[in-house]
Design a protein around this motif. Structure first.
Motif, PDB file in Angstrom:
ATOM      1  N   ALA A   1       0.776  -1.148  -0.138  1.00 25.14           N
ATOM      2  CA  ALA A   1       0.183   0.118   0.111  1.00 25.14           C
ATOM      3  C   ALA A   1       0.740   1.321   0.032  1.00 25.14           C
ATOM      4  O   ALA A   1       0.620   2.137  -0.524  1.00 25.14           O
ATOM      5  CB  ALA A   1      -0.796  -0.177   1.384  1.00 25.14           C
ATOM      6  N   GLU A   2       1.945   1.165   0.623  1.00 27.75           N
ATOM      7  CA  GLU A   2       2.692   2.487   0.505  1.00 27.75           C
ATOM      8  C   GLU A   2       4.140   2.275  -0.281  1.00 27.75           C
ATOM      9  O   GLU A   2       4.925   3.377  -0.671  1.00 27.75           O
ATOM     10  CB  GLU A   2       3.687   2.541   2.015  1.00 27.75           C
ATOM     11  N   GLY A   3       3.875   1.424  -1.357  1.00 30.60           N
ATOM     12  CA  GLY A   3       4.862   1.432  -2.566  1.00 30.60           C
ATOM     13  C   GLY A   3       4.855   2.516  -3.408  1.00 30.60           C
ATOM     14  O   GLY A   3       3.844   3.159  -3.518  1.00 30.60           O
ATOM     15  N   PRO A   4       5.870   3.001  -3.821  1.00 31.25           N
ATOM     16  CA  PRO A   4       5.944   4.294  -4.781  1.00 31.25           C
ATOM     17  C   PRO A   4       4.924   4.120  -5.998  1.00 31.25           C
ATOM     18  O   PRO A   4       4.465   5.162  -6.351  1.00 31.25           O
ATOM     19  CB  PRO A   4       7.363   4.171  -5.196  1.00 31.25           C
ATOM     20  N   LEU A   5       4.674   3.190  -6.563  1.00 26.34           N
ATOM     21  CA  LEU A   5       3.775   2.777  -7.855  1.00 26.34           C
ATOM     22  C   LEU A   5       2.569   3.076  -7.362  1.00 26.34           C
ATOM     23  O   LEU A   5       1.738   3.702  -7.863  1.00 26.34           O
ATOM     24  CB  LEU A   5       4.171   1.624  -8.507  1.00 26.34           C
ATOM     25  N   ARG A   6       1.808   2.501  -6.321  1.00 25.53           N
ATOM     26  CA  ARG A   6       0.613   2.102  -5.826  1.00 25.53           C
ATOM     27  C   ARG A   6       0.154   3.619  -5.219  1.00 25.53           C
ATOM     28  O   ARG A   6      -0.779   4.053  -5.438  1.00 25.53           O
ATOM     29  CB  ARG A   6       0.293   1.176  -4.777  1.00 25.53           C
ATOM     30  N   ASN A   7       1.150   4.254  -4.449  1.00 26.28           N
ATOM     31  CA  ASN A   7       1.233   5.571  -4.107  1.00 26.28           C
ATOM     32  C   ASN A   7       0.671   6.747  -5.042  1.00 26.28           C
ATOM     33  O   ASN A   7      -0.194   7.475  -5.033  1.00 26.28           O
ATOM     34  CB  ASN A   7       2.236   6.166  -3.144  1.00 26.28           C
ATOM     35  N   LEU A   8       1.296   6.476  -6.497  1.00 25.82           N
ATOM     36  CA  LEU A   8       1.005   7.509  -7.514  1.00 25.82           C
ATOM     37  C   LEU A   8      -0.320   7.071  -7.943  1.00 25.82           C
ATOM     38  O   LEU A   8      -1.240   8.016  -8.127  1.00 25.82           O
ATOM     39  CB  LEU A   8       2.023   7.319  -8.532  1.00 25.82           C
ATOM     40  N   LEU A   9      -0.719   5.833  -8.235  1.00 21.29           N
ATOM     41  CA  LEU A   9      -1.707   5.449  -9.018  1.00 21.29           C
ATOM     42  C   LEU A   9      -3.100   5.806  -8.203  1.00 21.29           C
ATOM     43  O   LEU A   9      -4.096   6.245  -8.832  1.00 21.29           O
ATOM     44  CB  LEU A   9      -1.719   4.169  -9.532  1.00 21.29           C
TER      45      LEU A   9
END
Length: 241
Positions: A214-222
């Motif tokens: 959930a806190e990953g850079p890709l999921r954060n953006l999307l």
């Protein structure tokens, strides 16, 4: 990289010194304006000694670029373990480590000069770095035969990373960490946009998000983009004056 004082070195030490000096000079000036005398002076040795190690300026130029290309390619290696966003972020960190530590070498590799034109050995070196980066992206995405849209996306992002790093070197006016995150997010954004047009890219996006915390850079953006208000960016939201 001017030594100013001549000192005795072993064969490999001297070659490494000349390559480092050449990268520094070629990174700050067009290659055709750098003479063997310039290289000798910067290295603190005589002109004939330069020729003892390299038969001509072109051979030293190519050896210097090959050294930079090999080191940059090595820094792009990343184990296929863990979330995709974290892998990409780590690779971007090492990429900018190289850009920051070896700025002139990076600039020489990308900017080149007359020797870089056409399809000669120098041009092949940077193409080899790009192809290695492209191949590693495919491996991390679990794709063997990419669709034309996915290939275009990946190669476009590699070009974006190159131009961003090259521009950053000219003054470093933006924090390095910010650029690393921005390029990681740009990759996610390009994948998300392409997914709307290409089923294979859509499948890649689902797979990437599947292992992203959930806190990953890709999921954060999307997920952040998905929370934008429906009317955001409409003309009525813009206040002038």
């Amino acid at each position: 990289m001017t030594t100013g004082v001549r000192r005795r070195m072993g064969v490999e030490q001297r070659r490494e010194q000349l390559i480092a000096v050449a990268l520094d000079l070629f990174g700050h000036r067009p290659p055709d304006t750098v003479s063997v005398d310039d290289i000798a002076t910067a290295a603190g040795i005589s002109r004939p000694l330069v020729y003892h190690y390299f038969p001509c300026k072109q051979s030293l130029y190519e050896a210097a670029l090959r050294h930079a290309a090999d080191e940059l390619t090595a820094r792009l290696a990343e184990p296929c373990e863990g979330p995709s966003g974290g892998r990409l972020a780590r690779a971007m960190r090492r990429y900018f480590d190289f850009v920051e530590d070896c700025g002139p070498g990076f600039a020489a590799l990308l900017r080149g000069g007359p020797a870089m034109a056409g399809t000669g050995p120098s041009c092949a070196l940077i193409d080899g770095v790009r192809q290695a980066a492209y191949g590693r992206l495919l491996t991390h995405l679990g794709v063997r035969e990419p669709s034309p849209r996915l290939e275009l996306l990946l190669r476009s992002w590699i070009s974006l990373a190159e131009s961003t790093a090259l521009l950053w070197l000219d003054g470093r006016r933006v924090p390095r960490g910010e650029l690393e995150r921005q390029l990681t997010h740009a990759f996610a954004a390009l994948v998300a946009v392409s997914a709307a047009y290409d089923e294979e890219t859509a499948a890649v996006l689902v797979r990437v998000l599947g292992d992203e915390p959930a806190e990953g850079p890709l999921r954060n953006l999307l997920t952040g983009a998905a929370r934008l208000p429906a009317g955001a960016g409409q003309p009525s939201d813009v206040v002038i004056g």
